[in-house]
Design a protein around this motif. Structure first.
Motif, PDB file in Angstrom:
ATOM      1  N   ALA A   1       5.711  -3.136  -7.179  1.00 29.74           N
ATOM      2  CA  ALA A   1       6.833  -2.397  -7.770  1.00 29.74           C
ATOM      3  C   ALA A   1       6.786  -2.491  -9.296  1.00 29.74           C
ATOM      4  CB  ALA A   1       8.155  -2.942  -7.237  1.00 29.74           C
ATOM      5  N   GLU A   2       6.487  -3.681  -9.789  1.00 28.22           N
ATOM      6  CA  GLU A   2       6.403  -3.865 -11.245  1.00 28.22           C
ATOM      7  C   GLU A   2       5.244  -3.058 -11.825  1.00 28.22           C
ATOM      8  OE1 GLU A   2       5.994  -7.491 -14.537  1.00 28.22           O
ATOM      9  OE2 GLU A   2       6.097  -7.939 -12.383  1.00 28.22           O
ATOM     10  N   LYS A   3       4.111  -3.087 -11.143  1.00 29.19           N
ATOM     11  CA  LYS A   3       2.921  -2.372 -11.632  1.00 29.19           C
ATOM     12  C   LYS A   3       3.131  -0.864 -11.645  1.00 29.19           C
ATOM     13  CE  LYS A   3      -0.636  -1.819  -8.903  1.00 29.19           C
ATOM     14  NZ  LYS A   3      -1.850  -2.071  -8.080  1.00 29.19           N
ATOM     15  N   THR A   4       3.775  -0.337 -10.614  1.00 30.06           N
ATOM     16  CA  THR A   4       3.968   1.112 -10.497  1.00 30.06           C
ATOM     17  C   THR A   4       5.206   1.610 -11.233  1.00 30.06           C
ATOM     18  OG1 THR A   4       5.204   0.826  -8.424  1.00 30.06           O
ATOM     19  CG2 THR A   4       2.818   1.185  -8.248  1.00 30.06           C
ATOM     20  N   GLY A   5       6.132   0.698 -11.525  1.00 32.74           N
ATOM     21  CA  GLY A   5       7.379   1.100 -12.172  1.00 32.74           C
ATOM     22  C   GLY A   5       8.398   1.684 -11.217  1.00 32.74           C
ATOM     23  N   LEU A   6       8.157   1.560  -9.905  1.00 35.04           N
ATOM     24  CA  LEU A   6       9.100   2.085  -8.914  1.00 35.04           C
ATOM     25  C   LEU A   6      10.244   1.107  -8.674  1.00 35.04           C
ATOM     26  CD1 LEU A   6       6.905   4.205  -8.411  1.00 35.04           C
ATOM     27  CD2 LEU A   6       7.311   3.951  -5.959  1.00 35.04           C
ATOM     28  N   ALA A   7      11.433   1.652  -8.487  1.00 36.33           N
ATOM     29  CA  ALA A   7      12.592   0.845  -8.134  1.00 36.33           C
ATOM     30  C   ALA A   7      12.654   0.679  -6.618  1.00 36.33           C
ATOM     31  CB  ALA A   7      13.870   1.519  -8.628  1.00 36.33           C
ATOM     32  N   PHE A   8      13.005  -0.511  -6.176  1.00 38.78           N
ATOM     33  CA  PHE A   8      13.250  -0.752  -4.749  1.00 38.78           C
ATOM     34  C   PHE A   8      14.712  -0.394  -4.514  1.00 38.78           C
ATOM     35  CE2 PHE A   8      12.180  -4.020  -1.168  1.00 38.78           C
ATOM     36  CZ  PHE A   8      12.694  -3.142  -0.223  1.00 38.78           C
ATOM     37  N   SER A   9      14.942   0.814  -4.021  1.00 44.03           N
ATOM     38  CA  SER A   9      16.287   1.368  -3.962  1.00 44.03           C
ATOM     39  C   SER A   9      17.138   0.763  -2.851  1.00 44.03           C
ATOM     40  CB  SER A   9      16.209   2.888  -3.772  1.00 44.03           C
ATOM     41  OG  SER A   9      17.474   3.432  -3.499  1.00 44.03           O
ATOM     42  N   SER A  10      16.599   0.704  -1.632  1.00 43.80           N
ATOM     43  CA  SER A  10      17.435   0.242  -0.522  1.00 43.80           C
ATOM     44  C   SER A  10      16.590  -0.217   0.655  1.00 43.80           C
ATOM     45  CB  SER A  10      18.382   1.351  -0.054  1.00 43.80           C
ATOM     46  OG  SER A  10      17.669   2.379   0.622  1.00 43.80           O
TER      47      SER A  10
ATOM     48  N   ALA B   1      16.327 -10.488   2.216  1.00 44.86           N
ATOM     49  CA  ALA B   1      15.084  -9.822   1.827  1.00 44.86           C
ATOM     50  C   ALA B   1      15.292  -8.953   0.594  1.00 44.86           C
ATOM     51  CB  ALA B   1      14.557  -8.974   2.984  1.00 44.86           C
ATOM     52  N   ALA B   2      16.430  -8.257   0.541  1.00 45.04           N
ATOM     53  CA  ALA B   2      16.733  -7.424  -0.624  1.00 45.04           C
ATOM     54  C   ALA B   2      16.824  -8.279  -1.884  1.00 45.04           C
ATOM     55  CB  ALA B   2      18.030  -6.659  -0.395  1.00 45.04           C
ATOM     56  N   SER B   3      17.514  -9.400  -1.771  1.00 45.81           N
ATOM     57  CA  SER B   3      17.662 -10.292  -2.910  1.00 45.81           C
ATOM     58  C   SER B   3      16.308 -10.837  -3.352  1.00 45.81           C
ATOM     59  CB  SER B   3      18.600 -11.444  -2.538  1.00 45.81           C
ATOM     60  OG  SER B   3      18.704 -12.378  -3.595  1.00 45.81           O
ATOM     61  N   ASP B   4      15.477 -11.194  -2.396  1.00 51.86           N
ATOM     62  CA  ASP B   4      14.163 -11.763  -2.712  1.00 51.86           C
ATOM     63  C   ASP B   4      13.253 -10.765  -3.424  1.00 51.86           C
ATOM     64  OD1 ASP B   4      14.882 -14.135  -1.529  1.00 51.86           O
ATOM     65  OD2 ASP B   4      13.888 -13.706   0.388  1.00 51.86           O
ATOM     66  N   MET B   5      13.428  -9.459  -3.123  1.00 52.39           N
ATOM     67  CA  MET B   5      12.514  -8.450  -3.679  1.00 52.39           C
ATOM     68  C   MET B   5      13.139  -7.562  -4.744  1.00 52.39           C
ATOM     69  SD  MET B   5      10.186  -7.362  -0.374  1.00 52.39           S
ATOM     70  CE  MET B   5      11.380  -7.573   0.927  1.00 52.39           C
ATOM     71  N   GLY B   6      14.345  -7.898  -5.190  1.00 45.22           N
ATOM     72  CA  GLY B   6      14.969  -7.113  -6.245  1.00 45.22           C
ATOM     73  C   GLY B   6      15.455  -5.757  -5.797  1.00 45.22           C
TER      74      GLY B   6
ATOM     75  N   GLU C   1       5.937 -11.360  -2.618  1.00 50.50           N
ATOM     76  CA  GLU C   1       5.277 -11.366  -3.918  1.00 50.50           C
ATOM     77  C   GLU C   1       4.430 -10.114  -4.124  1.00 50.50           C
ATOM     78  OE1 GLU C   1       5.796 -13.407  -6.498  1.00 50.50           O
ATOM     79  OE2 GLU C   1       7.378 -14.158  -5.187  1.00 50.50           O
ATOM     80  N   LYS C   2       3.757  -9.667  -3.077  1.00 51.62           N
ATOM     81  CA  LYS C   2       2.929  -8.464  -3.193  1.00 51.62           C
ATOM     82  C   LYS C   2       3.795  -7.229  -3.479  1.00 51.62           C
ATOM     83  CE  LYS C   2      -1.005  -9.870  -0.327  1.00 51.62           C
ATOM     84  NZ  LYS C   2      -1.712  -9.692   0.971  1.00 51.62           N
ATOM     85  N   VAL C   3       4.927  -7.121  -2.789  1.00 46.92           N
ATOM     86  CA  VAL C   3       5.805  -5.973  -3.018  1.00 46.92           C
ATOM     87  C   VAL C   3       6.384  -6.008  -4.426  1.00 46.92           C
ATOM     88  CG1 VAL C   3       7.975  -4.883  -2.328  1.00 46.92           C
ATOM     89  CG2 VAL C   3       6.354  -5.635  -0.581  1.00 46.92           C
ATOM     90  N   LYS C   4       6.822  -7.168  -4.873  1.00 52.07           N
ATOM     91  CA  LYS C   4       7.385  -7.289  -6.217  1.00 52.07           C
ATOM     92  C   LYS C   4       6.356  -6.938  -7.291  1.00 52.07           C
ATOM     93  CE  LYS C   4       9.932 -10.909  -7.105  1.00 52.07           C
ATOM     94  NZ  LYS C   4      10.386 -12.333  -7.130  1.00 52.07           N
ATOM     95  N   LYS C   5       5.148  -7.423  -7.124  1.00 51.67           N
ATOM     96  CA  LYS C   5       4.103  -7.133  -8.106  1.00 51.67           C
ATOM     97  C   LYS C   5       3.733  -5.655  -8.109  1.00 51.67           C
ATOM     98  CE  LYS C   5       1.954 -11.722  -8.165  1.00 51.67           C
ATOM     99  NZ  LYS C   5       0.767 -12.526  -7.789  1.00 51.67           N
TER     100      LYS C   5
ATOM    101  N   TRP D   1       0.843  -1.203   0.000  1.00 48.07           N
ATOM    102  CA  TRP D   1       0.000   0.000   0.000  1.00 48.07           C
ATOM    103  C   TRP D   1       0.873   1.246   0.000  1.00 48.07           C
ATOM    104  CZ3 TRP D   1      -0.490   4.336   2.941  1.00 48.07           C
ATOM    105  CH2 TRP D   1      -1.671   5.085   2.811  1.00 48.07           C
ATOM    106  N   CYS D   2       1.925   1.215   0.804  1.00 50.65           N
ATOM    107  CA  CYS D   2       2.837   2.364   0.874  1.00 50.65           C
ATOM    108  C   CYS D   2       3.527   2.609  -0.463  1.00 50.65           C
ATOM    109  CB  CYS D   2       3.889   2.133   1.968  1.00 50.65           C
ATOM    110  SG  CYS D   2       3.233   2.000   3.643  1.00 50.65           S
ATOM    111  N   VAL D   3       3.911   1.542  -1.141  1.00 52.42           N
ATOM    112  CA  VAL D   3       4.550   1.674  -2.451  1.00 52.42           C
ATOM    113  C   VAL D   3       3.597   2.347  -3.440  1.00 52.42           C
ATOM    114  CG1 VAL D   3       5.562   0.429  -4.401  1.00 52.42           C
ATOM    115  CG2 VAL D   3       6.074  -0.298  -2.056  1.00 52.42           C
ATOM    116  N   GLU D   4       2.349   1.949  -3.428  1.00 56.73           N
ATOM    117  CA  GLU D   4       1.364   2.566  -4.328  1.00 56.73           C
ATOM    118  C   GLU D   4       1.176   4.048  -4.010  1.00 56.73           C
ATOM    119  OE1 GLU D   4      -2.201   0.260  -4.245  1.00 56.73           O
ATOM    120  OE2 GLU D   4      -1.412  -1.215  -5.676  1.00 56.73           O
TER     121      GLU D   4
END
Length: 312
Positions: free
Chosen positions: A75-84, A112-117, A69-73, A36-39
């Motif tokens: 991030a992909e949907k919004t086009g945001l990079a998971f920076s750190s 966790a970083a590796s799992d979520m890109g 899986e929810k965070v990865k999806k 939700w926060c990512v969105e």
């Protein structure tokens, strides 16, 4: 380069537990799901997001896979990079069991970083050295060896996972100058170890020693993550009194120009910490706990930074 990319840091409530300088603090996104926060961040036009590791630790073991899986999806949907991921942990202490637990915690953050890109995991050198004054218990030589050894260990672990390690230059720790940061990079000698620039720290701690453009130039391509905040820096050694953008010592135009001059390509994360306990010895506003409405923070911080040379 075209612009300094802006990201936004996601915090849980009470991020550091009962820590006196932070307190049992609440923010308006603190109990919201991570996706939700990512969105929300995407809706304000940011290009990336960052997460304080206890937000991920809140997931129970049986919830972890679904959360990832929810965070990865999202991030992909919004086009945001998971920076750190910000994982402040213990590398320096006379208590071997605390140090071992701290290193293990950092490795779990790398997992966790590796799992979520996610590109990088960031830490300051806890549990300090000058604040708290661990020099009463261990020598500087011992503390320095602990820093180097721990950084090598987590960097080698991160290398296997494709994750970078960023050490935050910050007051109170043994990595509190540009010189100490560069010495650490040299002695660790790992290609995936970088420095995190905390903008507030640079104006309360680095600037008294050298001009900001020189500091950024010296670190150059070893900067991977930038935390963007304003500070006034009194009265304790940590100098972590965070204030609303424009109310502190930071020259945001000077810093943006300096980062552009070294062609910084990473993310610049809005790190709003003043919602936590304030007062003379807290990390928030010296007057008290301050702005906890993270929707206002996300919108207004971006507006301010864009006026001062950051963002698109």
């Amino acid at each position: 380069m075209d612009h300094l990319k802006l990201s936004f840091e996601i915090w849980p409530n009470m991020p550091w537990g009962r820590l006196e300088i932070a307190g049992p603090a609440w923010n308006s996104w603190g109990d919201k799901p991570l996706e939700w926060c990512v969105e929300q961040i995407a809706s304000y036009g940011y290009e990336g997001f960052d997460v304080i590791y206890p937000k991920i630790q809140e997931w129970r073991s049986h919830e972890y896979k679904d959360g990832v899986e929810k965070v990865k999806k999202t991030a992909e949907k919004t086009g945001l990079a998971f920076s750190s991921i910000g994982c402040h942990t213990t590398f320096v202490t006379p208590r071997h069991f605390d140090r071992e637990a701290g290193i293990e915690k950092f490795k779990r953050a790398i997992d966790a970083a590796s799992d979520m890109g996610c590109e990088s995991v960031v830490t300051l050198i806890g549990d300090g050295y000058y604040d708290p004054p661990l020099y009463t218990l261990i020598t500087r030589k011992e503390a320095w060896k602990q820093v180097v050894d721990a950084t090598v260990e987590v960097a080698d672990y991160g290398k296997k996972k494709g994750v970078d390690v960023c050490i935050e230059l910050i007051q109170g720790t043994i990595i509190n100058t540009v010189e100490s940061a560069m010495k650490l990079l040299e002695e660790v000698d790992r290609s995936n170890v970088y420095i995190c620039v905390d903008v507030g720290t640079f104006y309360t701690t680095v600037k008294p020693r050298m001009p900001i453009p020189k500091a950024i130039s010296l670190l150059g391509d070893r900067i991977k993550v930038v935390h963007v905040k304003d500070e006034v820096g009194f009265p304790n050694i940590m100098q972590s009194q965070h204030v609303w953008f424009g109310g502190g010592f930071v020259d945001f135009v000077e810093m943006s120009d300096a980062l552009k001059s070294v062609n910084f390509k990473g993310y610049n994360s809005v790190e709003w910490e003043a919602w936590q306990a304030g007062g003379l010895y807290g990390v928030g506003e010296p007057s008290a706990i301050s702005l906890a409405d993270f929707d206002r923070v996300a919108e207004e911080a971006k507006e301010f930074l864009e006026e001062h040379g950051w963002g698109k």
